[in-house]
Every structure is written in structure tokens, then in C-alpha cells.
Motif scaffolding. Structure first.
Motif, PDB file in Angstrom:
ATOM      1  N   ALA A  88       0.834  -1.208   0.000  1.00 45.33           N
ATOM      2  CA  ALA A  88       0.000   0.000   0.000  1.00 45.33           C
ATOM      3  C   ALA A  88       0.862   1.248   0.000  1.00 45.33           C
ATOM      4  CB  ALA A  88      -0.931   0.000   1.218  1.00 45.33           C
ATOM      5  N   GLN A  89       1.956   1.240   0.755  1.00 44.28           N
ATOM      6  CA  GLN A  89       2.861   2.391   0.767  1.00 44.28           C
ATOM      7  C   GLN A  89       3.501   2.597  -0.607  1.00 44.28           C
ATOM      8  OE1 GLN A  89       5.232   1.036   4.201  1.00 44.28           O
ATOM      9  NE2 GLN A  89       4.916   3.084   5.082  1.00 44.28           N
ATOM     10  N   ILE A  90       3.922   1.516  -1.215  1.00 45.09           N
ATOM     11  CA  ILE A  90       4.586   1.615  -2.521  1.00 45.09           C
ATOM     12  C   ILE A  90       3.622   2.149  -3.575  1.00 45.09           C
ATOM     13  CG2 ILE A  90       5.589   0.248  -4.394  1.00 45.09           C
ATOM     14  CD1 ILE A  90       6.874  -1.522  -2.222  1.00 45.09           C
ATOM     15  N   GLN A  91       2.400   1.637  -3.606  1.00 47.24           N
ATOM     16  CA  GLN A  91       1.429   2.112  -4.587  1.00 47.24           C
ATOM     17  C   GLN A  91       1.059   3.568  -4.337  1.00 47.24           C
ATOM     18  OE1 GLN A  91       0.634   0.592  -7.375  1.00 47.24           O
ATOM     19  NE2 GLN A  91       2.043  -1.011  -6.665  1.00 47.24           N
ATOM     20  N   TYR A  92       0.908   3.936  -3.063  1.00 48.11           N
ATOM     21  CA  TYR A  92       0.602   5.326  -2.715  1.00 48.11           C
ATOM     22  C   TYR A  92       1.729   6.242  -3.181  1.00 48.11           C
ATOM     23  CZ  TYR A  92      -0.206   9.430   0.277  1.00 48.11           C
ATOM     24  OH  TYR A  92      -0.402  10.705   0.743  1.00 48.11           O
ATOM     25  N   ALA A  93       2.972   5.831  -2.945  1.00 47.98           N
ATOM     26  CA  ALA A  93       4.116   6.641  -3.342  1.00 47.98           C
ATOM     27  C   ALA A  93       4.209   6.770  -4.860  1.00 47.98           C
ATOM     28  CB  ALA A  93       5.400   6.033  -2.782  1.00 47.98           C
ATOM     29  N   LEU A  94       3.955   5.672  -5.565  1.00 45.48           N
ATOM     30  CA  LEU A  94       4.030   5.719  -7.030  1.00 45.48           C
ATOM     31  C   LEU A  94       2.929   6.578  -7.632  1.00 45.48           C
ATOM     32  CD1 LEU A  94       4.998   2.042  -7.869  1.00 45.48           C
ATOM     33  CD2 LEU A  94       6.382   4.084  -8.251  1.00 45.48           C
ATOM     34  N   ASP A  95       1.764   6.621  -6.988  1.00 42.88           N
ATOM     35  CA  ASP A  95       0.678   7.479  -7.478  1.00 42.88           C
ATOM     36  C   ASP A  95       1.111   8.940  -7.555  1.00 42.88           C
ATOM     37  OD1 ASP A  95      -1.138   5.474  -7.907  1.00 42.88           O
ATOM     38  OD2 ASP A  95      -2.289   5.817  -6.077  1.00 42.88           O
ATOM     39  N   ASP A  96       2.073   9.328  -6.690  1.00 42.51           N
ATOM     40  CA  ASP A  96       2.529  10.719  -6.669  1.00 42.51           C
ATOM     41  C   ASP A  96       3.338  11.088  -7.893  1.00 42.51           C
ATOM     42  OD1 ASP A  96       1.277  11.309  -4.318  1.00 42.51           O
ATOM     43  OD2 ASP A  96       3.042  11.060  -3.046  1.00 42.51           O
ATOM     44  N   VAL A  97       3.774  10.103  -8.689  1.00 39.80           N
ATOM     45  CA  VAL A  97       4.498  10.427  -9.922  1.00 39.80           C
ATOM     46  C   VAL A  97       3.835   9.868 -11.176  1.00 39.80           C
ATOM     47  CG1 VAL A  97       6.786  10.781  -8.904  1.00 39.80           C
ATOM     48  CG2 VAL A  97       6.059   8.456  -9.496  1.00 39.80           C
ATOM     49  N   ARG A  98       3.100   8.759 -11.049  1.00 40.02           N
ATOM     50  CA  ARG A  98       2.562   8.133 -12.260  1.00 40.02           C
ATOM     51  C   ARG A  98       1.535   9.025 -12.952  1.00 40.02           C
ATOM     52  NH1 ARG A  98       0.315   3.728  -8.875  1.00 40.02           N
ATOM     53  NH2 ARG A  98       1.775   2.368  -9.966  1.00 40.02           N
ATOM     54  N   TYR A  99       0.875   9.926 -12.216  1.00 42.18           N
ATOM     55  CA  TYR A  99      -0.100  10.821 -12.838  1.00 42.18           C
ATOM     56  C   TYR A  99       0.474  12.209 -13.154  1.00 42.18           C
ATOM     57  CZ  TYR A  99      -3.380   7.258 -11.328  1.00 42.18           C
ATOM     58  OH  TYR A  99      -4.025   6.055 -11.155  1.00 42.18           O
ATOM     59  N   LEU A 100       1.709  12.457 -12.742  1.00 40.33           N
ATOM     60  CA  LEU A 100       2.306  13.764 -13.003  1.00 40.33           C
ATOM     61  C   LEU A 100       2.491  14.023 -14.502  1.00 40.33           C
ATOM     62  CD1 LEU A 100       5.149  14.668 -10.446  1.00 40.33           C
ATOM     63  CD2 LEU A 100       3.151  16.014 -11.095  1.00 40.33           C
TER      64      LEU A 100
END
Length: 413
Positions: free
Chosen positions: A167-179
């Protein structure tokens, strides 16, 4: 006409809304070198960081998230202990580094490398330039532009704990995958509105290294809450105490407030204790810090009291406006908000209250150096604000249209 979200999404290459890439988790030198090879030469690189800074003087970097059109990765800085070849990517002049509200990220990279990643683009700043909010959050911007609601479950997570959960990894990746798709839409709208070049000065200011340098310990007293109300004699003592606290905080890598809080510094200046016993009477000064640093604090107080008058610091100079000038600033703010609504830009990006006060208070021969009277700001609002200050224009309320309008009398320029 600004393209719709649906039209923009049709043009987005490799949109994360269409497919999710298999992320890399980088925790050793070999994996970092492999990541660098994959992202080297990419035109745009989305970057975010997660860090801990509650108790440290310097933010403690934990992970770096990166994304391109083809790659998504978590760089575990805690495991690596150094940026290594990733610094080449941060400093590559051919790769645009993409952030959202990136000031703290840039500060971290500056502390680690001594340089600020450039060229750069900040989606929060760009959104403000398009009237989407002065400080719109990342999740809100993603929802506005992409229609995606991001999970908030890890907002208060402890990024220093290992291993990181899925969950932490997916949350962190969301901060760049939509940028990247957010950037594509904002950039298209900036071009459509003919505002891309307006941001050049913003990016230059964000990449200016001095913006991230720590204040010199000798000047730390200026940041103490309440210092602006003190007399020069007291400021001399405060300066010595604040300098000692800053140097101690750096040496111990502790937040300065955890050494001695601002209100305690002010109390020390007020009472100027001369002994450890008197120091023990200062309410709120922790016994542990008193035992560890009591003599150092007393020495700082003595140094400040011994300074001759000619070496006392001068109180900070503040813009002093008359009541009438303050009323003028209030009127200018009203028009500025109306103008910001008209052109679709957050008002603070046109001019802040401090900018307006400075414009009103500055001598006429010094006004041309003000930010609001340079570049696109001058064209958009600066010239009109100057005309108001100089009495060459006035404001009228148009009841039919329910708006303020700036009017130049016949013959005025």
C-alpha cells in the motif's frame, strides 16, 4: 479554446490511465545504475520524495519516486545511502524534471548535492497560472484534470520503517505516475493561453541555489518569532543565543525548536539569568537541555550583554504606511482579485499584499526594480497598479456588470 480533458487524454502517450507499468524497487547500486540507464536522455522525468523532518535539522530522505513514459520506480535512499549516478539525471540539461509543490524536494536535493535539479516544471505553479487554485494539492489536481481519485490511506505513514508495504509503494508511485498526464494537459493549456513564457521567471527563481541555503547562524535571530518587537540591546543578547542554538542544532542534526523553543529564548533575553540556579527558574526549559547546555547559554547571554552599543543589531525595518496609504493598498487588492478572476490566475501570482505595500511605499525612482513592474506582470497588472498609485487612474463600480473597472480619465496615460 482550451481542449477538453477527453480530447487531451486521446493525445497522451502511454497514459498511466490506460495501463500500469511494473514498478522497479531500487535498493542497491546495481539496480540504481540500471534505472539511470533506462531514464537517461528521457525528455521529461516526474520526481517526488518522501522524507522525515519532524525531529531533524535537515530533512531525512527516505525514498525517491520517479516516472517516465516507460518506467516507474521507487529508489530506496535509506538502503542506498547516496544518490550515486542518479545525480547525473538530476543535473541533465536535456531532461525536464517534473514536480508538484516541489520546493521541499528541491531543498533535499540541494542539501545532498549542492545543486538544484534543472530545468524544472512545477505543476502546482502552472495550475495557479491557469486559475486552478493558488496552492492546489496534487490529489485535487489529478481529480480535476484526470477524473482519478487517489487513495489517502498513507497520508500520515512513517516512511522510515522497513519493509515498505504494498500500500505504501502504490501510494508513493501514485505521486508520480499521474504527473506526466497532468503536465501534458497543463502545458497544452499554457500554450493555448499563450502563457508558457510567463513561467520562465518562476522556474528560474525555483532553481536559484540561494533560495535553499540555510541562514547563517549569525543571522538566525531574525527568524525568532517576536524578534521584530525587540529593542537593539535585547536583540544583541538574542543574536548570541540564536547563533548558539543554530550551531548546536546543526551539530546534533536536531530541529532548532527541540534545542530551545523561540518563546524560551525570548524569556532568557528578558531575564538574562547569570547562574545555573537562575536558569533553572525559566519555566519550559527542559532539565536535560539545561544540564547539557546551561553554561553555553549563560556564555551567550554574557557575550550579548557585553557588546558595545555600536555593535548592537538594528531592528528590522518594516514598511510604514499611513492610514490613507493602507486604504489605497486595500483598494488595489480588491481590483487585483477582480483582475485575477478576469484573466484566470491566482491573485498571489500577480502580486502579493507585500508587493502592493512595497509599490505604495517605494520612492518613485526605485519602483522600476519591483517584481510587479517587470515582464508579464507589468503588462498584466503592474502598469495599472502604478497608475492607481500615481493618481493617473481610478476605480469605478459597475452595478450592471457587478464588477470593478479601472478607468483612465480622458487624456491620462
Amino acid at each position: 479554446r482550451t481542449p477538453t480533458r477527453e480530447q487531451m487524454m486521446l493525445c497522451l502517450p502511454h497514459s498511466p490511465l490506460e495501463r500500469r507499468l511494473e514498478p522497479m524497487y531500487v535498493r542497491d547500486k546495481a539496480a540504481l545504475e540500471a534505472l539511470v540507464e533506462q531514464v537517461r536522455g528521457t525528455p521529461v522525468l516526474a520526481i517526488d520524495t518522501e522524507f522525515v523532518r519532524e525531529h531533524q535539522y535537515y530533512p531525512q530522505l527516505e525514498i525517491i519516486q520517479v516516472a517516465t513514459r516507460q518506467v516507474q520506480a521507487i529508489v530506496d535512499f535509506r538502503a542506498l545511502g547516496a544518490l550515486g549516478p542518479f545525480v547525473e539525471i538530476l543535473n541533465d540539461p536535456h531532461t525536464l524534471k517534473l514536480f508538484h509543490a516541489g520546493t521541499q524536494d528541491l531543498e533535499i536535493f540541494f542539501n545532498l548535492t549542492g545543486t538544484v535539479p534543472a530545468p524544472l516544471f512545477d505543476t502546482q505553479v502552472a495550475a495557479a497560472m491557469l486559475g486552478l487554485g493558488a496552492q492546489v494539492g496534487y490529489a485535487r489536481l489529478v481529480e480535476m484534470l484526470l477524473g482519478v481519485s487517489l487513495a489517502k490511506s498513507e497520508t500520515l505513514t512513517d516512511w522510515s520503517r522497513r519493509p515498505l508495504s504494498d500500500a505504501q509503494i502504490q501510494y508513493a508511485l501514485d505521486d508520480v505516475r499521474y504527473l506526466l498526464p497532468v503536465y501534458d494537459i497543463l502545458q497544452a493549456r499554457l500554450v493555448e493561453a499563450d502563457r508558457s513564457d510567463w513561467l520562465d521567471a518562476e522556474w528560474e527563481a525555483m532553481a536559484y541555489p540561494d533560495a535553499y541555503r540555510r541562514v547563517a547562524p549569525r543571522e538566525a535571530y531574525r527568524r525568532v518569532s517576536g524578534a521584530n518587537r525587540m529593542k537593539p540591546r535585547d536583540l544583541a543578547v538574542l543574536r548570541e543565543l540564536a547563533e548558539w542554538r543554530e550551531e548546536t542544532a546543526v551539530r546534533r542534526n536536531r530541529a532548532a525548536s527541540l534545542i530551545v523553543r523561540d518563546n524560551i529564548l525570548l524569556e532568557l533575553v528578558k531575564r538574562t539569568p547569570e547562574s545555573l540556579r537562575q536558569l533553572s527558574e525559566i519555566r519550559g526549559l527542559h532539565e536535560r537541555e539545561r544540564e547539557r547546555h546551561g553554561e553555553e547559554m549563560l556564555d551567550a547571554i554574557r557575550r550579548g550583554k557585553a557588546l558595545p552599543r555600536k555593535e548592537w543589531p538594528r531592528p528590522p525595518q518594516h514598511l510604514s504606511l499611513t492610514e490613507q496609504e493602507s486604504s489605497l493598498v486595500s483598494m488595489m487588492q480588491s481590483w487585483l482579485r477582480a483582475r485575477a478572476d478576469e484573466v484566470g490566475i491566482a491573485p498571489n501570482y500577480l502580486a502579493t499584499a507585500a508587493d502592493l505595500k512595497e509599490l505604495v511605499a517605494s520612492p518613485p525612482d526605485e519602483r522600476e526594480q519591483l517584481a510587479v513592474l517587470r515582464g508579464w506582470r507589468r503588462r498584466l497588472v503592474g502598469s495599472d497598479l502604478l497608475a492607481l498609485v500615481e493618481g493617473r487612474a481610478h476605480l469605478v463600480w459597475e452595478p450592471d456588470e457587478q464588477r470593478l473597472r479601472l478607468v483612465y480619465p480622458e487624456g491620462a496615460t
